[in-house]
Each structure stands twice: as structure tokens, then as C-alpha cells.
Design a protein around this motif. Structure first.
Motif, PDB file in Angstrom:
ATOM      1  N   LYS A   1      -5.744  16.978   4.477  1.00 15.43           N
ATOM      2  CA  LYS A   1      -5.376  17.187   3.067  1.00 15.43           C
ATOM      3  C   LYS A   1      -3.901  16.897   2.836  1.00 15.43           C
ATOM      4  CE  LYS A   1      -7.387  20.551   0.805  1.00 15.43           C
ATOM      5  NZ  LYS A   1      -7.713  21.888   0.219  1.00 15.43           N
ATOM      6  N   LYS A   2      -3.056  17.379   3.713  1.00 14.26           N
ATOM      7  CA  LYS A   2      -1.619  17.144   3.588  1.00 14.26           C
ATOM      8  C   LYS A   2      -1.304  15.656   3.711  1.00 14.26           C
ATOM      9  CE  LYS A   2       2.818  18.210   5.816  1.00 14.26           C
ATOM     10  NZ  LYS A   2       3.481  18.890   6.962  1.00 14.26           N
ATOM     11  N   MET A   3      -1.934  14.992   4.673  1.00 12.96           N
ATOM     12  CA  MET A   3      -1.694  13.572   4.910  1.00 12.96           C
ATOM     13  C   MET A   3      -2.069  12.720   3.707  1.00 12.96           C
ATOM     14  SD  MET A   3      -3.217  13.498   8.778  1.00 12.96           S
ATOM     15  CE  MET A   3      -3.411  11.717   8.859  1.00 12.96           C
ATOM     16  N   ILE A   4      -3.245  12.972   3.157  1.00 14.30           N
ATOM     17  CA  ILE A   4      -3.706  12.120   2.062  1.00 14.30           C
ATOM     18  C   ILE A   4      -2.868  12.336   0.810  1.00 14.30           C
ATOM     19  CG2 ILE A   4      -5.492  13.684   1.170  1.00 14.30           C
ATOM     20  CD1 ILE A   4      -5.610   9.825   1.433  1.00 14.30           C
TER      21      ILE A   4
ATOM     22  N   ASN B   1      -2.513  -7.547  -0.127  1.00 12.99           N
ATOM     23  CA  ASN B   1      -2.132  -7.909   1.239  1.00 12.99           C
ATOM     24  C   ASN B   1      -1.356  -6.791   1.937  1.00 12.99           C
ATOM     25  OD1 ASN B   1       0.297  -8.120  -0.182  1.00 12.99           O
ATOM     26  ND2 ASN B   1       1.057  -9.748   1.160  1.00 12.99           N
ATOM     27  N   GLU B   2      -1.419  -5.585   1.377  1.00 16.88           N
ATOM     28  CA  GLU B   2      -0.713  -4.440   1.948  1.00 16.88           C
ATOM     29  C   GLU B   2      -1.687  -3.433   2.554  1.00 16.88           C
ATOM     30  OE1 GLU B   2       3.062  -3.062  -0.315  1.00 16.88           O
ATOM     31  OE2 GLU B   2       1.677  -3.769  -1.866  1.00 16.88           O
ATOM     32  N   LEU B   3      -1.252  -2.795   3.625  1.00 17.87           N
ATOM     33  CA  LEU B   3      -1.948  -1.653   4.213  1.00 17.87           C
ATOM     34  C   LEU B   3      -0.910  -0.559   4.435  1.00 17.87           C
ATOM     35  CD1 LEU B   3      -4.094  -3.438   6.965  1.00 17.87           C
ATOM     36  CD2 LEU B   3      -4.914  -2.576   4.767  1.00 17.87           C
ATOM     37  N   CYS B   4      -1.332   0.672   4.244  1.00 17.04           N
ATOM     38  CA  CYS B   4      -0.433   1.808   4.471  1.00 17.04           C
ATOM     39  C   CYS B   4      -1.130   2.787   5.407  1.00 17.04           C
ATOM     40  CB  CYS B   4      -0.085   2.487   3.145  1.00 17.04           C
ATOM     41  SG  CYS B   4       1.303   3.635   3.253  1.00 17.04           S
ATOM     42  N   VAL B   5      -0.407   3.254   6.421  1.00 21.86           N
ATOM     43  CA  VAL B   5      -0.987   4.113   7.464  1.00 21.86           C
ATOM     44  C   VAL B   5      -0.178   5.395   7.587  1.00 21.86           C
ATOM     45  CG1 VAL B   5      -1.745   4.228   9.875  1.00 21.86           C
ATOM     46  CG2 VAL B   5      -1.623   2.004   8.709  1.00 21.86           C
ATOM     47  N   ILE B   6      -0.880   6.493   7.752  1.00 25.80           N
ATOM     48  CA  ILE B   6      -0.225   7.765   8.048  1.00 25.80           C
ATOM     49  C   ILE B   6      -0.958   8.405   9.224  1.00 25.80           C
ATOM     50  CG2 ILE B   6      -1.596   9.105   6.372  1.00 25.80           C
ATOM     51  CD1 ILE B   6       1.005  10.731   5.827  1.00 25.80           C
ATOM     52  N   TYR B   7      -0.211   9.028  10.134  1.00 25.84           N
ATOM     53  CA  TYR B   7      -0.783   9.630  11.337  1.00 25.84           C
ATOM     54  C   TYR B   7      -0.708  11.153  11.271  1.00 25.84           C
ATOM     55  CZ  TYR B   7      -0.282   4.921  13.270  1.00 25.84           C
ATOM     56  OH  TYR B   7      -0.369   3.562  13.486  1.00 25.84           O
ATOM     57  N   GLY B   8      -1.643  11.803  11.939  1.00 27.16           N
ATOM     58  CA  GLY B   8      -1.621  13.257  12.008  1.00 27.16           C
ATOM     59  C   GLY B   8      -3.003  13.864  12.073  1.00 27.16           C
ATOM     60  N   ASN B   9      -3.048  15.174  11.991  1.00 23.31           N
ATOM     61  CA  ASN B   9      -4.309  15.908  12.115  1.00 23.31           C
ATOM     62  C   ASN B   9      -4.453  16.962  11.019  1.00 23.31           C
ATOM     63  OD1 ASN B   9      -6.770  16.480  13.401  1.00 23.31           O
ATOM     64  ND2 ASN B   9      -5.852  18.142  14.601  1.00 23.31           N
ATOM     65  N   THR B  10      -3.796  16.700   9.872  1.00 23.10           N
ATOM     66  CA  THR B  10      -3.882  17.601   8.717  1.00 23.10           C
ATOM     67  C   THR B  10      -4.338  16.779   7.510  1.00 23.10           C
ATOM     68  OG1 THR B  10      -1.515  17.247   8.308  1.00 23.10           O
ATOM     69  CG2 THR B  10      -2.141  19.208   9.579  1.00 23.10           C
TER      70      THR B  10
END
Length: 362
Positions: A15-18, A4-13
């Protein structure tokens, strides 16, 4: 990470983001060390990810680097492109041949794989053998529109795990029901949504919209329900999500989900707009808008256009950091326009919320 969890990250990089989000989630703790890990991108056609059609290769490279740094060696990339294209060509055009050589990760062309029939609870489904042999499947769809099913994300991306003959059969069955039932058989261990640059309306790309986000979850129904809201769809407009929930694949209850955002988008870089996006942008006054927020607005305007309501908008819609600390009488989008008399909250808001707000104010 729970279902029941979701995790979000924002940006335009990518490899770094993941790497950052996977480190945060410690996914390696869920994977047996000797597991065969399969990465399933969306390579429906042989077009680069900048078209809005396919999974960003840097995102896949980042996943591989993270897994290999944790000692995992048994990793493959598997995909079966649509009937009108060859997977081998997509692997090459989309940059996956390079990834395979760089990291020593084999590419598995599911168009050439053998398959078996499975009973998905009253619906027979043929699934490629290699997709079923994987111990830990990481589904890596693109957040984008689709000409027949409104949108495509986690649930529909599993269609690449069936043979071409089965893909043809799915279309004769209307897509929605077989897509839902397929996911009772071919199960996701983890979903990593490429929401960096998906197409506005079409699974083959051509009208990319910069959304600047990566979303991770374990429940494909929850992921797709959340994705539908981001793109401004009602669940009734994407029947396979509701069917999948009804047959026990997962939950579409986004209101009860625990959603963690690791950061906020700050990238104001805009890609070259297609004619379609330029047409929608005529209603917008933009001052240094973050890509994630602007992307949500474009999806909202497209949904309003589809419903014949776009031409009812008689005032400019304002969006962007340039409107901070300002007052205005128009419609403001996002937290940067909180000084406006009419403003949609959120950073970024979902397209669904933007649509509901605009419809109340036109």
C-alpha cells in the motif's frame, strides 16, 4: 508518463509503495474526473496472493485510496476467473469482498456479464461489455510463470475480460495469437504489475518467489518485454509479445525505454521456500540477500534448469549484502559482489543478465 517509460519501486509494503509511485507519476492528471475507472487484477483462481497466483489486495486498496483522495468516485473492480473456478469465490478468498465493502467499490463478475464480438484486425474476439464500457482501465497483473505461455503479465491478464466460451476458444487457437489480438480491442490505460510475489512456473501458484517490486507502464508490450527479461525469458519464448508488437499494440524495445527506479530493495525477509526453490537454492551461498535480487537469481536458475544447463554449475553462486567489500573466486550476483573476479552487475540484476553471465562462465 509516456508509453516508452517504465517506473519501478522496490519493497515489501504494497500500500505504501503504490501510493508513493502513483504520487510520483501524478496519474490523476491523465484521468477525466467523471471517468469510469476499472481495476483489473489477476484472480485466475481462488487462492491468496501469498500463493504467487493472484494480485495482492493491499496493492489494489492502495490504488483505490490514492484515486479517492484525488476525488475519483466512479471506480469498479472487474475480473473473470478461469473456466475451472468462480470469480465470486475468488473475490471472497482473495480479500476483494472486504475491499469492496471498505471503500464502496463494486465488484463486477465478468463470468456473468454479456459480451459482444469485435474485429481485432482479421481475428474475431468476444469481449465482456463492462470491460469495454470502462473509460480508464488499470490492468493489475501478477508477474509470474505460466505452464503454456512461459509467463503471464499485462497482455495475458486481459484474458480475464472475455467470457468463458472465448477462453476455451483461445486455448484451441494456441493462446499466443488470440492474446495478442485481444489487446488490439481491450486497451490498457495504465498497467500496475504486482511483482511482489509471483509464482516461478505456474499461473495457479504453489511455488511463490519473492520479487519485491511494483512496475508501472502504459504500453503492455513494453511491460511484458521487460517482465520477460526479469524472469529470464527470451522474447522468442513468449510469442504473444512479438505478435502484439508486430500488429501495432506496442513496442518490445526495452533498450530504448526510459526506466526509472524510485529506490532500491533492502528487504531481506524470505518466505518459506517450496521444494522446487529449495532444489535451485542448493547452488547458492546467500548472505543477507535482498529479496528482489534473490528472486531474480531463482528465476535465472529455473531457466537454466529448463535448458538442461544447471548441473554444469560447479561452483557456488554468491549473493547478498554480506559479501560487500569481499573478494572471491566464485560467481557473484549483484553490486554487493563487485569485489569478486566474476560478478554480475546490477541492483538488482535481471534474470536474463544472470543467465547470460553464468552461461559464459560454466
Amino acid at each position: 508518463m509516456n508509453k516508452n517509460e517504465l517506473c519501478v519501486i522496490y519493497g515489501n509494503t504494497p500500500k505504501k509503495m503504490i501510493k508513493e509511485i502513483l504520487t510520483h507519476l501524478k496519474i490523476e492528471e491523465d484521468i477525466p474526473k467523471d471517468a469510469l475507472i476499472g481495476l483489473k487484477p489477476n484472480l485466475v483462481v481462488a487462492k491468496p496472493s501469498t500463493s504467487g497466483a493472484t494480485t495482492t489486495p493491499e496493492l489494489v486498496a492502495g490504488v483505490i485510496e490514492h484515486l479517492q483522495s484525488k476525488g475519483f468516485k466512479n471506480i469498479i473492480i472487474l475480473e473473470g476467473s478461469w473456466v475451472g473456478d468462480r470469480t465470486s469465490r475468488a473475490f471472497s478468498v482473495c480479500g476483494y469482498d472486504t475491499i469492496s465493502k471498505m471503500y464502496g467499490v463494486p465488484l463486477v463478475d465478468l463470468q456473468k456479464d454479456k459480451y459482444k464480438e469485435y474485429d481485432a484486425g482479421g481475428v474475431k474476439v468476444n469481449v465482456c461489455n463492462k470491460a469495454m464500457e470502462v473509460d480508464y482501465l488499470i490492468n493489475m497483473p501478477v508477474l509470474k510463470g505460466h505452464c503454456q505461455t512461459s509467463m503471464t503479465c499485462a497482455l495475458k491478464n486481459m484474458k480475464g475480460c472475455i467470457p468463458d466460451s472465448e477462453k476455451r476458444k483461445f486455448h484451441t487457437m494456441g493462446l499466443h495469437k488470440p492474446i495478442a489480438y485481444l489487446n488490439r480491442v481491450a486497451k490498457n490505460s495504465l498497467i500496475i504489475v504486482d511483482g511482489l510475489m509471483g509464482d516461478l512456473t505456474f499461473e495457479e501458484g504453489g511455488t511463490p518467489v519473492q520479487m519485491n517490486r511494483v512496475i508501472i507502464g502504459k504500453d503492455p508490450v513494453l511491460v511484458d518485454a521487460y517482465a520477460a527479461e526479469l524472469m529470464g525469458f527470451e522474447l522468442s519464448e513468449v510469442p504473444y509479445i512479438q505478435i502484439a508488437e508486430r500488429i501495432g499494440v506496442g513496442s518490445a524495445d526495452t533498450k530504448s525505454a526510459h526506466i526509472t527506479e524510485l529506490n532500491k530493495d533492502s528487504d531481506v525477509k524470505k518466505i518459506t521456500r517450496s521444494r522446487k526453490v529449495e532444489k535451485l537454492a542448493r547452488y547458492v551461498e546467500e548472505k543477507d540477500a535482498c529479496s528482489a535480487c534473490y528472486g531474480s537469481l531463482i528465476h535465472a536458475l529455473e531457466r537454466l534448469d529448463e535448458r538442461g544447463r544447471l548441473n554444469r554449475i560447479k561452483e557456488k553462486i554468491c549473493i547478498g549484502q554480506g559479501f560487500k567489500q569481499q573478494e572471491g573466486d566464485g560467481i557473484g550476483i549483484g553490486i554487493c559482489t563487485k569485489g569478486f573476479s566474476k560478478s554480475v552487475p546490477g541492483c538488482p540484476p535481471k534474470a536474463k543478465d544472470i543467465i547470460e553471465f553464468i552461461e559464459k562462465n560454466i
